[in-house]
Design a protein around this motif. Sequence first.
Motif, PDB file in Angstrom:
ATOM      1  N   PHE A 392       0.371  18.358   2.732  1.00  0.00           N
ATOM      2  CA  PHE A 392      -0.713  17.304   2.540  1.00  0.00           C
ATOM      3  C   PHE A 392      -0.244  16.679   1.558  1.00  0.00           C
ATOM      4  CE2 PHE A 392      -2.693  20.392   5.278  1.00  0.00           C
ATOM      5  CZ  PHE A 392      -3.352  19.867   6.168  1.00  0.00           C
ATOM      6  N   PHE A 393       0.394  16.748   0.350  1.00  0.00           N
ATOM      7  CA  PHE A 393       0.964  15.800  -0.630  1.00  0.00           C
ATOM      8  C   PHE A 393       1.505  14.590   0.111  1.00  0.00           C
ATOM      9  CE2 PHE A 393       4.539  14.848  -3.152  1.00  0.00           C
ATOM     10  CZ  PHE A 393       4.051  13.958  -3.724  1.00  0.00           C
ATOM     11  N   LEU A 394       2.872  15.409   0.751  1.00  0.00           N
ATOM     12  CA  LEU A 394       3.542  14.168   1.600  1.00  0.00           C
ATOM     13  C   LEU A 394       2.701  13.344   2.599  1.00  0.00           C
ATOM     14  CD1 LEU A 394       6.681  16.606   2.435  1.00  0.00           C
ATOM     15  CD2 LEU A 394       6.581  14.709   0.563  1.00  0.00           C
ATOM     16  N   ILE A 395       1.648  13.997   3.092  1.00  0.00           N
ATOM     17  CA  ILE A 395       0.922  13.165   4.128  1.00  0.00           C
ATOM     18  C   ILE A 395       0.218  12.088   3.170  1.00  0.00           C
ATOM     19  CG2 ILE A 395      -1.034  12.906   5.572  1.00  0.00           C
ATOM     20  CD1 ILE A 395      -0.165  15.713   6.521  1.00  0.00           C
ATOM     21  N   ALA A 396      -0.202  12.274   2.267  1.00  0.00           N
ATOM     22  CA  ALA A 396      -0.929  11.598   1.269  1.00  0.00           C
ATOM     23  C   ALA A 396       0.051  10.498   0.605  1.00  0.00           C
ATOM     24  CB  ALA A 396      -1.640  12.258  -0.102  1.00  0.00           C
ATOM     25  N   LEU A 397       1.444  10.741   0.295  1.00  0.00           N
ATOM     26  CA  LEU A 397       2.373   9.921  -0.305  1.00  0.00           C
ATOM     27  C   LEU A 397       2.827   9.013   0.871  1.00  0.00           C
ATOM     28  CD1 LEU A 397       4.339   9.419  -2.389  1.00  0.00           C
ATOM     29  CD2 LEU A 397       5.850  11.080  -1.327  1.00  0.00           C
ATOM     30  N   SER A 398       2.829   9.337   1.862  1.00  0.00           N
ATOM     31  CA  SER A 398       2.868   8.504   3.374  1.00  0.00           C
ATOM     32  C   SER A 398       1.889   7.495   3.471  1.00  0.00           C
ATOM     33  CB  SER A 398       3.200   9.245   4.604  1.00  0.00           C
ATOM     34  OG  SER A 398       3.241   8.535   5.626  1.00  0.00           O
ATOM     35  N   PHE A 399       0.521   7.943   3.151  1.00  0.00           N
ATOM     36  CA  PHE A 399      -0.436   7.013   3.540  1.00  0.00           C
ATOM     37  C   PHE A 399      -0.471   6.073   2.265  1.00  0.00           C
ATOM     38  CE2 PHE A 399      -5.062   6.038   2.243  1.00  0.00           C
ATOM     39  CZ  PHE A 399      -5.436   5.552   3.576  1.00  0.00           C
ATOM     40  N   LYS A 400      -0.306   6.652   1.059  1.00  0.00           N
ATOM     41  CA  LYS A 400      -0.142   5.628  -0.176  1.00  0.00           C
ATOM     42  C   LYS A 400       1.010   4.517   0.166  1.00  0.00           C
ATOM     43  CE  LYS A 400      -0.412   5.567  -5.296  1.00  0.00           C
ATOM     44  NZ  LYS A 400       0.717   4.569  -5.462  1.00  0.00           N
ATOM     45  N   THR A 401       2.340   4.945   0.582  1.00  0.00           N
ATOM     46  CA  THR A 401       3.310   4.104   0.787  1.00  0.00           C
ATOM     47  C   THR A 401       2.938   2.965   1.728  1.00  0.00           C
ATOM     48  OG1 THR A 401       4.797   6.009   0.477  1.00  0.00           O
ATOM     49  CG2 THR A 401       5.660   3.973   1.588  1.00  0.00           C
ATOM     50  N   ARG A 402       2.188   3.321   2.733  1.00  0.00           N
ATOM     51  CA  ARG A 402       1.557   2.264   3.590  1.00  0.00           C
ATOM     52  C   ARG A 402       0.568   1.456   2.897  1.00  0.00           C
ATOM     53  NH1 ARG A 402      -1.050   4.541   8.798  1.00  0.00           N
ATOM     54  NH2 ARG A 402      -2.776   4.972   7.172  1.00  0.00           N
ATOM     55  N   LEU A 403      -0.090   1.847   2.164  1.00  0.00           N
ATOM     56  CA  LEU A 403      -0.982   1.194   1.136  1.00  0.00           C
ATOM     57  C   LEU A 403      -0.382  -0.030   0.522  1.00  0.00           C
ATOM     58  CD1 LEU A 403      -4.024   3.294   0.500  1.00  0.00           C
ATOM     59  CD2 LEU A 403      -3.829   2.012   2.210  1.00  0.00           C
ATOM     60  N   ASP A 404       0.853   0.844  -0.062  1.00  0.00           N
ATOM     61  CA  ASP A 404       1.643  -0.241  -1.122  1.00  0.00           C
ATOM     62  C   ASP A 404       2.381  -1.140  -0.383  1.00  0.00           C
ATOM     63  OD1 ASP A 404       1.131   1.507  -3.163  1.00  0.00           O
ATOM     64  OD2 ASP A 404       2.799   2.737  -3.287  1.00  0.00           O
ATOM     65  N   ILE A 405       2.835  -0.997   0.852  1.00  0.00           N
ATOM     66  CA  ILE A 405       3.384  -1.809   1.843  1.00  0.00           C
ATOM     67  C   ILE A 405       2.372  -3.174   1.877  1.00  0.00           C
ATOM     68  CG2 ILE A 405       4.283  -2.354   3.989  1.00  0.00           C
ATOM     69  CD1 ILE A 405       5.673   0.321   3.782  1.00  0.00           C
ATOM     70  N   ALA A 406       1.228  -2.633   2.312  1.00  0.00           N
ATOM     71  CA  ALA A 406       0.303  -3.634   2.630  1.00  0.00           C
ATOM     72  C   ALA A 406      -0.151  -4.384   1.287  1.00  0.00           C
ATOM     73  CB  ALA A 406      -1.093  -2.796   3.095  1.00  0.00           C
ATOM     74  N   ALA A 407      -0.198  -3.755   0.137  1.00  0.00           N
ATOM     75  CA  ALA A 407      -0.411  -4.468  -0.894  1.00  0.00           C
ATOM     76  C   ALA A 407       0.680  -5.417  -1.243  1.00  0.00           C
ATOM     77  CB  ALA A 407      -0.417  -3.620  -2.363  1.00  0.00           C
ATOM     78  N   ARG A 408       1.832  -5.182  -1.154  1.00  0.00           N
ATOM     79  CA  ARG A 408       3.082  -6.051  -1.451  1.00  0.00           C
ATOM     80  C   ARG A 408       2.816  -7.137  -0.425  1.00  0.00           C
ATOM     81  NH1 ARG A 408       6.059  -1.311  -2.409  1.00  0.00           N
ATOM     82  NH2 ARG A 408       6.718  -0.972  -0.356  1.00  0.00           N
ATOM     83  N   ALA A 409       2.203  -6.922   0.872  1.00  0.00           N
ATOM     84  CA  ALA A 409       2.212  -7.937   1.752  1.00  0.00           C
ATOM     85  C   ALA A 409       1.068  -9.098   1.228  1.00  0.00           C
ATOM     86  CB  ALA A 409       1.885  -7.470   3.148  1.00  0.00           C
ATOM     87  N   ARG A 410       0.164  -8.294   0.740  1.00  0.00           N
ATOM     88  CA  ARG A 410      -1.059  -9.193   0.414  1.00  0.00           C
ATOM     89  C   ARG A 410      -0.663  -9.985  -1.087  1.00  0.00           C
ATOM     90  NH1 ARG A 410      -4.086  -4.300   1.259  1.00  0.00           N
ATOM     91  NH2 ARG A 410      -3.760  -3.718  -0.802  1.00  0.00           N
ATOM     92  N   GLU A 411       0.254  -9.213  -1.730  1.00  0.00           N
ATOM     93  CA  GLU A 411       0.888 -10.030  -2.936  1.00  0.00           C
ATOM     94  C   GLU A 411       1.742 -11.347  -2.440  1.00  0.00           C
ATOM     95  OE1 GLU A 411       1.571 -11.193  -6.800  1.00  0.00           O
ATOM     96  OE2 GLU A 411       0.131  -9.839  -5.945  1.00  0.00           O
ATOM     97  N   LYS A 412       2.374 -11.252  -1.631  1.00  0.00           N
ATOM     98  CA  LYS A 412       3.227 -12.364  -0.857  1.00  0.00           C
ATOM     99  C   LYS A 412       2.239 -13.552  -0.510  1.00  0.00           C
ATOM    100  CE  LYS A 412       7.144  -9.824   0.371  1.00  0.00           C
ATOM    101  NZ  LYS A 412       8.006  -9.179   1.788  1.00  0.00           N
ATOM    102  N   GLU A 413       0.981 -13.132   0.161  1.00  0.00           N
ATOM    103  CA  GLU A 413       0.085 -13.707   0.807  1.00  0.00           C
ATOM    104  C   GLU A 413      -0.608 -14.600  -0.372  1.00  0.00           C
ATOM    105  OE1 GLU A 413      -2.358 -11.641   3.311  1.00  0.00           O
ATOM    106  OE2 GLU A 413      -0.929 -11.414   4.903  1.00  0.00           O
ATOM    107  N   ARG A 414      -0.955 -13.834  -1.683  1.00  0.00           N
ATOM    108  CA  ARG A 414      -1.581 -14.523  -2.703  1.00  0.00           C
ATOM    109  C   ARG A 414      -1.032 -15.465  -3.110  1.00  0.00           C
ATOM    110  NH1 ARG A 414      -1.207 -14.949  -7.965  1.00  0.00           N
ATOM    111  NH2 ARG A 414       0.811 -13.884  -8.021  1.00  0.00           N
ATOM    112  N   ILE A 415       0.219 -16.090  -2.961  1.00  0.00           N
ATOM    113  CA  ILE A 415       0.734 -17.368  -3.385  1.00  0.00           C
ATOM    114  C   ILE A 415       0.264 -18.379  -2.361  1.00  0.00           C
ATOM    115  CG2 ILE A 415       2.773 -18.744  -3.727  1.00  0.00           C
ATOM    116  CD1 ILE A 415       4.095 -15.854  -4.557  1.00  0.00           C
ATOM    117  N   LEU A 416       0.422 -17.839  -1.183  1.00  0.00           N
ATOM    118  CA  LEU A 416      -0.009 -18.769  -0.304  1.00  0.00           C
ATOM    119  C   LEU A 416      -1.603 -19.346  -0.375  1.00  0.00           C
ATOM    120  CD1 LEU A 416       0.327 -20.553   2.434  1.00  0.00           C
ATOM    121  CD2 LEU A 416      -0.142 -18.329   3.809  1.00  0.00           C
ATOM    122  N   LEU A 417      -2.308 -18.024  -0.626  1.00  0.00           N
ATOM    123  CA  LEU A 417      -3.810 -18.241  -0.793  1.00  0.00           C
ATOM    124  C   LEU A 417      -4.078 -19.150  -1.993  1.00  0.00           C
ATOM    125  CD1 LEU A 417      -5.152 -14.686  -0.119  1.00  0.00           C
ATOM    126  CD2 LEU A 417      -5.033 -16.511   1.420  1.00  0.00           C
TER     127      LEU A 417
END
Length: 630
Positions: A392-417
């Motif tokens: 379940f740690f690996l599942i949580a890690l996968s979930f957090k990785t997905r959140l990190d990817i989304a966070a990086r995408a949001r960071e890219k959008e921040r400049i546009l915003l």
Amino acid sequence: MILLLQAGNLLAQKKASTDSLIRLSSIWLSKSIADQTSIFIDSAGQVKTESFRGLPSLHPIPVSLSRKIPARYVNMPAFLQFSLLNDTDSAQSIFFLPGFYFNDIDLYKYDSAVGEFKPVSGQPGNKDYNRTSVGRIYLKPGESATFICELQFIKTTVNSITPILCNEFFLPNLLEDLRNDRRLNSIITYLTCGVMLMMIFYSLAAYFTNWNIEFLYYLAYAALLGFMFFFKAYLYKYPAEANFFFESYFDFMLQCAGTLFYFLFLRRFTNAKTEFPALEKMLLAQQVITISGMIAFTILNFFADNFPLQNMVENLIKYSWSACTIFVIAYAIYTGEMILRYLAIGHSFLFLGGLVSLFLINSSYRFNPTLSSLINDSLFWYEMGILFELVFFLIALSFKTRLDIAARAREKERILLEYEKSAIEKQMAVLAAKQEERNRISADMHDELGSGVTAIRLMSELVKTKMKDNTLPEIEKISHSANDLIGKMNTIIWTMKSTNDSVDNMIAYVRSYAAEFFDNTEIVCRVESPDNLPAIDLSGEKRRNSFLCIKEALNNVVKHSHATEVVISFRIGPHLVIKIHDNGIGLNYDNIREFSNGLTNMRKRMESIDGHFSIRHHNGTIVTLSIPLQ
């Protein structure tokens, strides 16, 4: 004064006779002599081995002592007594294995000539043997003798008493068999070590990929626990100083150090300091408790002779970990955060495995002996808890990785915003200017046009009064048009004024308009609305179109319905739903063309504000308007 054994164990066993002889001819390879051996634990320091004639009191060996020695007896010397008879025609050497683990095994043989027990010394030419695991006994042909074995336990909870006699040629095989009596358990432990090794490599890869220090913490956690599991299997029942040090001290230090790194990992992995302050405090407290416990455990192990207290410190630390696990589970349920929920599920397995493991460590109770030895292995349950927690740690890690990817995408959008922010601010400024202009126009209309139209209406009424019965039709039309124009202008002013942009204001305006509209008719109008109206914004455009639809519906009621009562109801949810229900003749589809333009306009007005319009027949006519509030 003497060992106080559990009554249940004493009653469940057949009491061994202290003078029963064990015949060497009955020992082909090896033989367990637990039923023919008596025990005495010197809790009061009564026995003086320099010169003693016997033991104060003897009891049969309880089955529980073959599983573990209670912590309160670990610091006390234990004495085993048994009698042998060499019923062969040649001298015999036999080896005595009392169990595991002991710092030293001292054998004493009863000397009838002096009436005392004397130390047994090794015979010349014999092979070396480990005095921490076995003792060598020599008997002449036909000789019988009573022996006492003094045992000093090492500081651990895995000590046990399982007395065995073994022939010299079979001794290496017996020692190997004892070490391999839990082969399946060891295989599972080695597989667990392999999983931990995999996590070490994974943590290294993750660290060099993202440079997140929490993966180094997890690497240390996996490495320390992996070492502990490996040595648990590799050194199992291995009578050596290295194993004594590991079992009595170092295995717990490895577990504590690994758990410390796991707490550090959890704090960084969940970003507890900023996102979960309560969890951060709990994990910090656990680190302090663990470090303090390690210090106390070390002092008691090396500088004190109080194993019950040392064992209590170990148990308290483990119970505090269990309490922390319960807190993490409860906190995850309370917060509802998905990443904590995955970790909590894993911690639930870790908690259950650790709880069963602690129970088996601190209790002599065992599950059904017909089941696999795995079921009664405390290490197995702890390993299973670790492995499920890892899943379940690996599942949580996968979930957090997905959140990190989304966070990086949001960071890219921040400049546009940021780039669009100035444009949005300009638009807001334009909207503010428009709002201000609306307020100005509404004020000018009220002050300038309103007063002018009101003057026209008053003058036409004054002319009508002076002319009395000779009033011209045109004068009547002027008065009527002035009144109608005032009403329409008031509606426009009400719509344009920004302070009226709310649902409660609209309801109040509709209530006032309906009361005035039906004042000169025989139709009774009721307006129903919630008692506690929330403060909900409603733009001027939505208010205007909604009101005009209501106005058209009320006109239709007066002109076509022949109703005596009309109800205007407001219901607030995601949409503002307005119903105009009259008790008239209902909707006549044959004559619908009489007011089809009005219905079409009402539908278009609702569509222009993303609303919905409907009309149906039910005990009269029901017109429904639905306006989105978002």
